[in-house]
Design an enzyme around this catalytic site. Structure first.
Site, PDB file in Angstrom:
ATOM      1  N   HIS A  31       0.840  -1.202   0.000  1.00 49.57           N
ATOM      2  CA  HIS A  31       0.000   0.000   0.000  1.00 49.57           C
ATOM      3  C   HIS A  31       0.876   1.254   0.000  1.00 49.57           C
ATOM      4  O   HIS A  31       0.621   2.211  -0.742  1.00 49.57           O
ATOM      5  CB  HIS A  31      -0.886   0.054   1.253  1.00 49.57           C
ATOM      6  CG  HIS A  31      -1.935  -1.009   1.353  1.00 49.57           C
ATOM      7  ND1 HIS A  31      -2.087  -1.806   2.459  1.00 49.57           N
ATOM      8  CD2 HIS A  31      -2.895  -1.399   0.479  1.00 49.57           C
ATOM      9  CE1 HIS A  31      -3.092  -2.642   2.278  1.00 49.57           C
ATOM     10  NE2 HIS A  31      -3.594  -2.427   1.068  1.00 49.57           N
ATOM     11  N   LYS A  55     -16.335  -7.971   5.893  1.00 50.33           N
ATOM     12  CA  LYS A  55     -15.452  -8.857   6.638  1.00 50.33           C
ATOM     13  C   LYS A  55     -15.128  -8.211   7.985  1.00 50.33           C
ATOM     14  O   LYS A  55     -15.018  -6.997   8.075  1.00 50.33           O
ATOM     15  CB  LYS A  55     -14.189  -9.126   5.828  1.00 50.33           C
ATOM     16  CG  LYS A  55     -13.753  -7.918   5.020  1.00 50.33           C
ATOM     17  CD  LYS A  55     -12.810  -8.253   3.907  1.00 50.33           C
ATOM     18  CE  LYS A  55     -12.657  -7.026   3.002  1.00 50.33           C
ATOM     19  NZ  LYS A  55     -11.753  -7.135   1.963  1.00 50.33           N
ATOM     20  N   ARG A 104      -2.073  -6.049  -8.634  1.00 48.69           N
ATOM     21  CA  ARG A 104      -0.848  -6.823  -8.428  1.00 48.69           C
ATOM     22  C   ARG A 104      -0.668  -7.863  -9.521  1.00 48.69           C
ATOM     23  O   ARG A 104       0.348  -7.941 -10.175  1.00 48.69           O
ATOM     24  CB  ARG A 104      -0.885  -7.513  -7.059  1.00 48.69           C
ATOM     25  CG  ARG A 104      -0.775  -6.562  -5.898  1.00 48.69           C
ATOM     26  CD  ARG A 104      -1.265  -7.189  -4.637  1.00 48.69           C
ATOM     27  NE  ARG A 104      -2.667  -7.576  -4.754  1.00 48.69           N
ATOM     28  CZ  ARG A 104      -3.425  -7.977  -3.757  1.00 48.69           C
ATOM     29  NH1 ARG A 104      -2.925  -8.087  -2.560  1.00 48.69           N
ATOM     30  NH2 ARG A 104      -4.690  -8.296  -3.956  1.00 48.69           N
ATOM     31  N   SER A 142      -2.883  -7.759   2.765  1.00 45.11           N
ATOM     32  CA  SER A 142      -3.150  -7.648   4.214  1.00 45.11           C
ATOM     33  C   SER A 142      -3.600  -8.995   4.753  1.00 45.11           C
ATOM     34  O   SER A 142      -3.228  -9.401   5.853  1.00 45.11           O
ATOM     35  CB  SER A 142      -4.242  -6.614   4.481  1.00 45.11           C
ATOM     36  OG  SER A 142      -3.840  -5.352   4.043  1.00 45.11           O
TER      37      SER A 142
END
Ligand code: PNS
Length: 172
Positions: A31, A55, A104, A142
Site C-alpha cells: 500500500h 469482513k 498486483r 493484508s
C-alpha cells in the site's frame, strides 16, 4: 460516451485530486509503495479507509487510520480519511477526479474491472486509474500478512515496523 473536449480542465482547475480507497487492515508496504507512486503524480492524494467492512476487520477503523497517518506523515500532499457508503460520493465530496487502485496480478483484474465499471456507471466524471506496485510487493496482501502473523511467521519487511509491532501484540 466521453467526447474530446468534455470536461477539459480550465487553467484554474488543474490540481488533480485522487482518492486511494481500501480496507487497509492493516496497511502493508505494498500500500505504501502505491501511496508513494500516487503522491508523485497527483497534487493531492486522499487515502480513504473503508469503515463498513463486510469482513470482520482485525484492526478497528481508529487503529487503521492511526497507523496510516503515522506511516504517511512525511508526504505533505497525502491525507487519510474514513469513508462510509458509496466511494464515488466520497470522491465527489473531495472533488477528486481520480480513484486510484493497485493491481498486483491478473487475478486482481476481474474484481477491479467490475468495481471500476460500476463506479463509472454511477459517476462517469471520475476516472479509475490503476497502478502497479513494485515487484517485491506483487504477492503481498493484508490478508496473507495477518495469516502469517497469526501463525508466527516472518512479517518483517512486509509491513512498516510500527504495524509489525501492533500485529504481533494483536495476535499474541
Ligand atoms: O482494500 P479493499 O478491501 O480491496 O477495498 C475495497 C473498497 C473499500 C475499495 C470497496 O469495497 C469499496 O469501494 N467500497 C465502498 C462501497 C461502494 O462504493 N461500492 C460500490 C462500488 S462497486
Amino acid at each position: 460516451m466521453v467526447r474530446i473536449g468534455d470536461r477539459m480542465p480550465s487553467s484554474s482547475d488543474k490540481r488533480v485530486v485522487a482518492v486511494y480507497p481500501g480496507s487497509f487492515d492493516p496497511v502493508t508496504n505494498g500500500h505504501l509503495d502505491l501511496i508513494a507512486r500516487g503522491a508523485m503524480i497527483f497534487d493531492r492524494l486522499v487515502v480513504a479507509v473503508s469503515h463498513n467492512l463486510e469482513k470482520d476487520p482485525l484492526f478497528d477503523i481508529r487503529e487503521r487510520i492511526e497507523m496510516l497517518e503515522a506511516v504517511t506523515f512525511d508526504w505533505k500532499n497525502v491525507e487519510v480519511e474514513m469513508f462510509d457508503g458509496l466511494l464515488v460520493e466520497f470522491a465527489r465530496a473531495k472533488e477528486a477526479r481520480v480513484i486510484l487502485r493497485g493491481i498486483r496480478a491478473v487475478s486482481d483484474y476481474e474484481y477491479e474491472l467490475q468495481m471500476a465499471m460500476m463506479n463509472r456507471k454511477i459517476e462517469p466524471q471520475i476516472e479509475t486509474v490503476f497502478m502497479l506496485p513494485g515487484e517485491p510487493y506483487s504477492y503481498l496482501s493484508s490478508r496473507l500478512v495477518k495469516e502469517l502473523a497469526r501463525l508466527g511467521g516472518p512479517i518483517k519487511g512486509l509491513v512498516p515496523s510500527m504495524v509489525e509491532e501492533r500485529l504481533r501484540t494483536k495476535v499474541s
